[in-house]
Design a protein around this motif. Structure first.
Motif, short mmCIF file in Angstrom:
data_model
loop_
_atom_site.label_atom_id
_atom_site.label_comp_id
_atom_site.label_asym_id
_atom_site.label_seq_id
_atom_site.Cartn_x
_atom_site.Cartn_y
_atom_site.Cartn_z
N ARG A 118 0.81 -1.22 0.00
CA ARG A 118 0.00 0.00 0.00
C ARG A 118 0.84 1.26 0.00
NH1 ARG A 118 -5.21 -1.04 4.05
NH2 ARG A 118 -5.83 -3.06 3.16
N GLY A 119 2.15 1.10 0.11
CA GLY A 119 3.04 2.26 0.10
C GLY A 119 3.15 2.99 1.43
N HIS A 120 2.82 2.28 2.51
CA HIS A 120 2.89 2.91 3.83
C HIS A 120 4.34 3.11 4.27
CE1 HIS A 120 -1.29 3.19 4.91
NE2 HIS A 120 -1.51 1.90 4.71
N SER A 121 4.51 3.96 5.25
CA SER A 121 5.82 4.30 5.80
C SER A 121 6.46 3.11 6.50
CB SER A 121 5.67 5.45 6.80
OG SER A 121 4.95 5.00 7.94
N ARG A 122 7.75 3.23 6.73
CA ARG A 122 8.49 2.22 7.49
C ARG A 122 7.87 2.08 8.88
NH1 ARG A 122 11.92 1.55 11.69
NH2 ARG A 122 11.60 3.71 12.26
N PRO A 182 3.28 4.48 20.63
CA PRO A 182 2.02 3.74 20.73
C PRO A 182 0.78 4.63 20.73
CG PRO A 182 3.16 3.74 22.83
CD PRO A 182 4.09 4.38 21.84
N GLU A 183 0.97 5.94 20.86
CA GLU A 183 -0.16 6.87 20.86
C GLU A 183 -0.34 7.56 19.51
OE1 GLU A 183 -2.13 6.71 23.45
OE2 GLU A 183 -0.69 5.34 24.37
N ASN A 184 0.43 7.17 18.51
CA ASN A 184 0.30 7.77 17.18
C ASN A 184 -0.94 7.20 16.51
OD1 ASN A 184 0.48 8.36 14.39
ND2 ASN A 184 2.72 8.52 14.51
N SER A 185 -2.02 7.96 16.52
CA SER A 185 -3.30 7.45 16.05
C SER A 185 -3.29 7.14 14.56
CB SER A 185 -4.43 8.44 16.38
OG SER A 185 -4.19 9.69 15.77
N GLU A 186 -2.49 7.84 13.78
CA GLU A 186 -2.40 7.55 12.34
C GLU A 186 -1.82 6.16 12.11
OE1 GLU A 186 0.23 8.94 8.48
OE2 GLU A 186 -0.20 10.43 10.03
N VAL A 187 -0.77 5.84 12.83
CA VAL A 187 -0.14 4.52 12.71
C VAL A 187 -1.08 3.43 13.23
CG1 VAL A 187 1.76 3.06 13.54
CG2 VAL A 187 2.22 5.41 12.79
N ILE A 188 -1.63 3.63 14.41
CA ILE A 188 -2.50 2.62 15.03
C ILE A 188 -3.73 2.37 14.16
CG2 ILE A 188 -3.85 2.05 17.09
CD1 ILE A 188 -0.67 2.04 17.37
N SER A 189 -4.28 3.41 13.58
CA SER A 189 -5.45 3.29 12.71
C SER A 189 -5.12 2.50 11.44
CB SER A 189 -5.98 4.68 12.37
OG SER A 189 -7.01 4.61 11.43
N ALA A 190 -3.98 2.80 10.84
CA ALA A 190 -3.56 2.07 9.63
C ALA A 190 -3.34 0.60 9.93
CB ALA A 190 -2.29 2.70 9.05
N VAL A 191 -2.71 0.31 11.07
CA VAL A 191 -2.47 -1.08 11.47
C VAL A 191 -3.80 -1.81 11.69
CG1 VAL A 191 -1.53 -2.58 13.28
CG2 VAL A 191 -0.19 -0.63 12.44
N ALA A 192 -4.73 -1.16 12.37
CA ALA A 192 -6.03 -1.79 12.65
C ALA A 192 -6.77 -2.12 11.36
CB ALA A 192 -6.88 -0.88 13.54
N ALA A 193 -6.73 -1.22 10.39
CA ALA A 193 -7.42 -1.46 9.12
C ALA A 193 -6.81 -2.64 8.38
CB ALA A 193 -7.37 -0.20 8.25
N ILE A 194 -5.49 -2.72 8.37
CA ILE A 194 -4.81 -3.82 7.70
C ILE A 194 -5.04 -5.13 8.45
CG2 ILE A 194 -2.51 -4.76 7.14
CD1 ILE A 194 -1.71 -1.83 6.42
#
Length: 185
Positions: free
Chosen positions: A64-68, A117-129
């Motif tokens: 999906r081209g997500h960040s490292r 662990p509080e980065n909502s953008e990262v946590i949200s992307a992980v949850a969707a995947i």
């Protein structure tokens, strides 16, 4: 002798899952334990490990081209299970203390590898995947569609059995590659 509040890990660490310390988190323990744990509490038609799931999530994030950072979080999103195992979602929803323990441990693991662990953008992307992969795993390995509308995945995960040692080795290689791309460790 280790305290009754600790577990003894694959790498030989006396580890407290209730009071985890970053220094005690060894990536070898995560890769090894997750490679030997079956998804869906073993209720799939064949063995498919939590490590395979995490690798599939990381690959989906890469495709999906997500960040490292998101890719690393995808790889590590179930790492707490290496130390406290897992409980099926219907039961976990009823166990508030377990969820507190799991989150505390997962947050320590994320911080150990340089993630917020509080980065909502990262946590949200992980949850969707994670949810998308869950759907496709249950469809492929259990014959069950969990949602009315199938979530899209763009990778082509192999849901077949992979020998434990091979999965563990691949997990470590991907983890090391992602860490090498970062500014820490």
């Amino acid at each position: 002798m280790i305290p009754q509040t600790h577990i003894y890990t694959y790498s030989g660490v006396s580890f407290s899952p209730l009071s985890p310390c970053e220094k005690d988190i060894d990536p070898r323990d995560i890769a090894h334990a997750l490679s030997y744990m079956c998804r869906a509490n073993g209720h799939f038609k064949s063995f498919y490990s939590v490590a395979q799931h995490c690798l599939a999530c990381e690959e989906e994030a890469r495709q999906r081209g997500h960040s490292r950072e998101i890719r690393l979080a995808c790889l590590l999103h179930d790492a707490s299970e290496a130390f406290i195992s897992d409980i099926t979602r219907p039961v976990k929803r009823q166990l508030s203390e377990y969820k507190t323990i799991e989150k505390r441990l997962q947050d320590v693991i994320y911080r150990r590898f340089g993630l917020d662990p509080e980065n909502s953008e990262v946590i949200s992307a992980v949850a969707a995947i994670d949810d998308a992969m869950l759907y496709h795993e249950f469809l492929a390995l259990g014959g069950l569609a969990l949602y009315e509308t199938p979530p899209e995945i763009i990778s082509a995960p192999d849901f077949g059995f992979v020998p434990f040692e091979q999965t563990e080795s691949t997990y470590m290689a991907v983890l090391n590659s992602l860490l090498d791309q970062g500014e820490h460790l």
